[in-house]
Scaffold this motif. Structure first.
Motif, mmCIF file in Angstrom:
data_model
loop_
_atom_site.group_PDB
_atom_site.id
_atom_site.type_symbol
_atom_site.label_atom_id
_atom_site.label_comp_id
_atom_site.label_asym_id
_atom_site.label_seq_id
_atom_site.Cartn_x
_atom_site.Cartn_y
_atom_site.Cartn_z
ATOM 1 N N THR A 147 0.848 -1.197 0.000
ATOM 2 C CA THR A 147 0.000 0.000 0.000
ATOM 3 C C THR A 147 0.882 1.246 0.000
ATOM 4 O O THR A 147 2.096 1.188 0.223
ATOM 5 N N ALA A 148 0.251 2.399 -0.210
ATOM 6 C CA ALA A 148 0.998 3.658 -0.163
ATOM 7 C C ALA A 148 1.640 3.842 1.205
ATOM 8 O O ALA A 148 2.789 4.309 1.317
ATOM 9 N N GLU A 149 0.909 3.471 2.248
ATOM 10 C CA GLU A 149 1.432 3.603 3.606
ATOM 11 C C GLU A 149 2.620 2.673 3.827
ATOM 12 O O GLU A 149 3.622 3.061 4.448
ATOM 13 N N LYS A 150 2.531 1.460 3.296
ATOM 14 C CA LYS A 150 3.619 0.497 3.454
ATOM 15 C C LYS A 150 4.858 0.979 2.710
ATOM 16 O O LYS A 150 5.990 0.893 3.223
ATOM 17 N N LEU A 151 4.672 1.501 1.505
ATOM 18 C CA LEU A 151 5.796 1.988 0.712
ATOM 19 C C LEU A 151 6.476 3.166 1.406
ATOM 20 O O LEU A 151 7.709 3.270 1.408
ATOM 21 N N GLU A 152 5.685 4.043 2.009
ATOM 22 C CA GLU A 152 6.274 5.173 2.728
ATOM 23 C C GLU A 152 7.080 4.680 3.928
ATOM 24 O O GLU A 152 8.179 5.180 4.209
ATOM 25 N N LYS A 153 6.568 3.676 4.614
ATOM 26 C CA LYS A 153 7.282 3.101 5.756
ATOM 27 C C LYS A 153 8.600 2.481 5.323
ATOM 28 O O LYS A 153 9.598 2.505 6.061
ATOM 29 N N LEU A 154 8.641 1.929 4.126
ATOM 30 C CA LEU A 154 9.862 1.330 3.582
ATOM 31 C C LEU A 154 10.837 2.376 3.051
ATOM 32 O O LEU A 154 11.941 2.025 2.617
ATOM 33 N N GLY A 155 10.430 3.648 3.068
ATOM 34 C CA GLY A 155 11.282 4.703 2.529
ATOM 35 C C GLY A 155 11.182 4.835 1.031
ATOM 36 O O GLY A 155 12.066 5.401 0.385
ATOM 37 N N LEU A 156 10.079 4.340 0.453
ATOM 38 C CA LEU A 156 9.905 4.310 -1.002
ATOM 39 C C LEU A 156 8.678 5.095 -1.455
ATOM 40 O O LEU A 156 8.031 4.736 -2.442
ATOM 41 N N LYS A 157 8.365 6.166 -0.770
ATOM 42 C CA LYS A 157 7.200 6.973 -1.134
ATOM 43 C C LYS A 157 7.354 7.498 -2.564
ATOM 44 O O LYS A 157 8.333 8.160 -2.905
ATOM 45 N N GLY A 158 6.380 7.174 -3.412
ATOM 46 C CA GLY A 158 6.396 7.625 -4.799
ATOM 47 C C GLY A 158 7.303 6.843 -5.721
ATOM 48 O O GLY A 158 7.342 7.114 -6.927
ATOM 49 N N PHE A 159 8.041 5.869 -5.191
ATOM 50 C CA PHE A 159 8.993 5.125 -6.027
ATOM 51 C C PHE A 159 8.282 4.207 -7.005
ATOM 52 O O PHE A 159 8.630 4.139 -8.183
ATOM 53 N N ILE A 160 7.316 3.451 -6.519
ATOM 54 C CA ILE A 160 6.428 2.675 -7.388
ATOM 55 C C ILE A 160 5.001 2.959 -6.971
ATOM 56 O O ILE A 160 4.746 3.517 -5.904
ATOM 57 N N GLN A 161 4.079 2.595 -7.799
ATOM 58 C CA GLN A 161 2.668 2.708 -7.449
ATOM 59 C C GLN A 161 2.290 1.546 -6.529
ATOM 60 O O GLN A 161 2.856 0.450 -6.634
ATOM 61 N N PRO A 162 1.349 1.760 -5.603
ATOM 62 C CA PRO A 162 0.902 0.652 -4.754
ATOM 63 C C PRO A 162 0.511 -0.555 -5.595
ATOM 64 O O PRO A 162 -0.031 -0.411 -6.697
ATOM 65 N N ILE A 163 0.804 -1.727 -5.076
ATOM 66 C CA ILE A 163 0.567 -2.939 -5.864
ATOM 67 C C ILE A 163 0.179 -4.093 -4.955
ATOM 68 O O ILE A 163 0.675 -4.215 -3.835
ATOM 69 N N LYS A 164 -0.727 -4.911 -5.452
ATOM 70 C CA LYS A 164 -1.208 -6.075 -4.711
ATOM 71 C C LYS A 164 -1.219 -7.275 -5.648
ATOM 72 O O LYS A 164 -1.702 -7.182 -6.777
ATOM 73 N N LEU A 165 -0.680 -8.393 -5.185
ATOM 74 C CA LEU A 165 -0.693 -9.625 -5.975
ATOM 75 C C LEU A 165 -1.752 -10.567 -5.424
ATOM 76 O O LEU A 165 -2.285 -10.373 -4.338
ATOM 77 N N SER A 166 -2.053 -11.603 -6.183
ATOM 78 C CA SER A 166 -3.056 -12.577 -5.759
ATOM 79 C C SER A 166 -2.735 -13.929 -6.361
ATOM 80 O O SER A 166 -1.811 -14.065 -7.181
ATOM 81 N N CYS A 167 -3.515 -14.918 -6.005
ATOM 82 C CA CYS A 167 -3.318 -16.274 -6.515
ATOM 83 C C CYS A 167 -3.377 -16.317 -8.033
ATOM 84 O O CYS A 167 -2.556 -16.965 -8.679
#
Length: 428
Positions: free
Chosen positions: A350-370
């Motif tokens: 999520t955007a929040e997770k990416l910001e926590k990783l120090g990657l705000k704006g680096f990639i777009q939020p992304i979710k994978l699935s089965c």
């Protein structure tokens, strides 16, 4: 005194009992493709070092990178895979479409995750047929879609592409050929003439190629090169007077190693990427202060912040976040192959997770699935300014409504050829 000694022994016992997750790293630091492979290998290694030094690993599990040199050679790549698998590896990033193709058939038996980040077999995004292969956040078919959207915008609209000529100049290996089916599909739909121009690997001799391109007089060129070929392409295009503003490179043709090597011929060159070229990310600052400045960086941080380096970082982020996700399900321990696969299929950056990783704006939020091993990644166009990359577009979404039937057709063809059942993701 006995209590102190006992405590020391206890501490030593805890330290020795700490678990270690082996992280395979299939690299090519040598050979004609080393200019592309080396920064990526550095970024991958440095991110793992950061997690170990800053966080103590992943929830108490130490991470250990094991490199194996493939020289971007498929046979050597398979040998590396076997060696790293025997050492306990569960997640493999081949960094080669050819090696990826060679490993796809082995993965189900070995229970090995093959993570081909934005390369490899595009139709492997269909997770119920390719349960062990992931190609997030985009595929080469996504890139072809973005390229056509870009050319259409330059021409004044998709309808204006009718009667135009687009050349695809590509290295004549599986990686280079991967965009061709989508480009051919677009050519049929939009009515432009597609010229396919293969370049013999490793692409160090291209004078005749660019003379041929100049004679074709294409309105646009999509360039899919790799390693030392890329700088040669830009130099030879300039030498014959072919305008660089008509050329768009794919993401593995648009790295600092490509443009710096081409010198003045690269200025103004535009290329695709699936992440930003921002050098002010919080994560880059952490890598510098906590890894590079402490003398623990790969090659002393020579490539820190470059596109290729950050691509290696992103590969390590996906790998470790899959493991972190799996730990939340299975406990803070070393993950096996099936658990690692579950982690990938449940990644949600999520955007929040990416910001926590120090990657705000680096990639777009992304979710994978089965059933979707690509996710909904997006792309940018960047332009080389002579000493840095400048973003010159908004995020571009691939036209997945057009691509999905092609993904499914490719996956189903593989299923028929191999006579394998499809997995029911509803039951997973």
């Amino acid at each position: 005194m006995a209590l102190v000694a006992g405590a020391a022994l206890l501490g030593a016992g805890v330290a020795s009992a700490q678990q270690t997750q082996m992280i395979p790293s299939m690299v090519y630091r040598t050979g004609p493709f080393a200019p592309s492979g080396t920064p990526t290998a550095d970024g991958f290694a440095d991110y793992i070092t950061l997690l170990n030094t800053r966080d103590g690993g992943l929830n108490g599990v130490r991470l250990k990178v094991e490199e194996c040199e493939t020289q971007y050679n498929t046979e050597r790549g398979v040998e590396c895979y076997e060696r790293l698998k025997a050492m306990g590896g569960t997640i493999f990033s081949p960094y080669s479409t050819g090696i990826t193709y060679a490993l796809i058939d082995r993965a189900p038996t070995d229970k090995s995750v093959i993570f081909s980040m934005a390369y490899g077999r595009a139709s492997a995004m269909v997770g119920n047929i390719f349960p062990w292969v992931f190609n997030a956040p985009v595929t080469y078919w996504s890139g072809a879609s973005a390229a056509i959207q870009f050319f259409a915008k330059e021409a004044g609209g998709k309808d204006k592409l009718k009667g135009k000529k687009i050349a695809h100049v590509f290295i004549d290996i599986p990686y280079g050929k991967e965009p061709n089916p989508v480009l051919q599909n677009y050519a049929q739909e939009l009515g432009f003439q597609l010229e396919l121009v293969p370049v013999p690997a490793p692409g160090l001799e291209q004078k005749s190629i660019w003379l041929q391109v100049r004679q074709m007089r294409p309105d646009f060129v999509y360039l899919t090169g790799w390693g030392a070929m890329n700088a040669v392409s830009l130099k030879e295009a300039a030498a014959v007077g072919f305008p660089r503003e008509k050329i768009l490179g794919g993401w593995y043709t648009s790295q600092d190693s490509d443009t710096v090597g081409a010198g003045p011929a690269a200025k103004g060159f535009r290329g695709l990427t699936f992440h930003s070229a921002d050098r002010n990310l919080e994560l880059i600052k952490q890598l510098k202060t906590q890894v590079i400045d402490k003398g623990q960086g790969s090659q002393n941080g020579k490539h820190l912040g470059e596109i290729g380096y950050m691509r290696g970082v992103l590969n390590a982020v996906f790998t470790t976040e899959a493991l972190r996700t799996a730990q939340a399900q299975y406990g803070n321990k070393v993950m096996d192959g099936e658990q690692s696969r579950w982690g990938f299929e449940n990644i949600n950056l999520t955007a929040e997770k990416l910001e926590k990783l120090g990657l705000k704006g680096f990639i777009q939020p992304i979710k994978l699935s089965c059933d979707n091993h690509q996710g909904d990644g997006k792309m940018l166009i960047v332009q080389w300014e002579g000493d840095h990359w400048k973003t010159v577009s908004d995020w571009i979404a691939p036209e997945n409504q057009k691509l999905m039937p092609l993904y499914l057709a490719g996956a189903e063809q593989y299923q028929r050829e191999k006579n394998i059942p499809a997995r029911s993701c509803a039951k997973s």
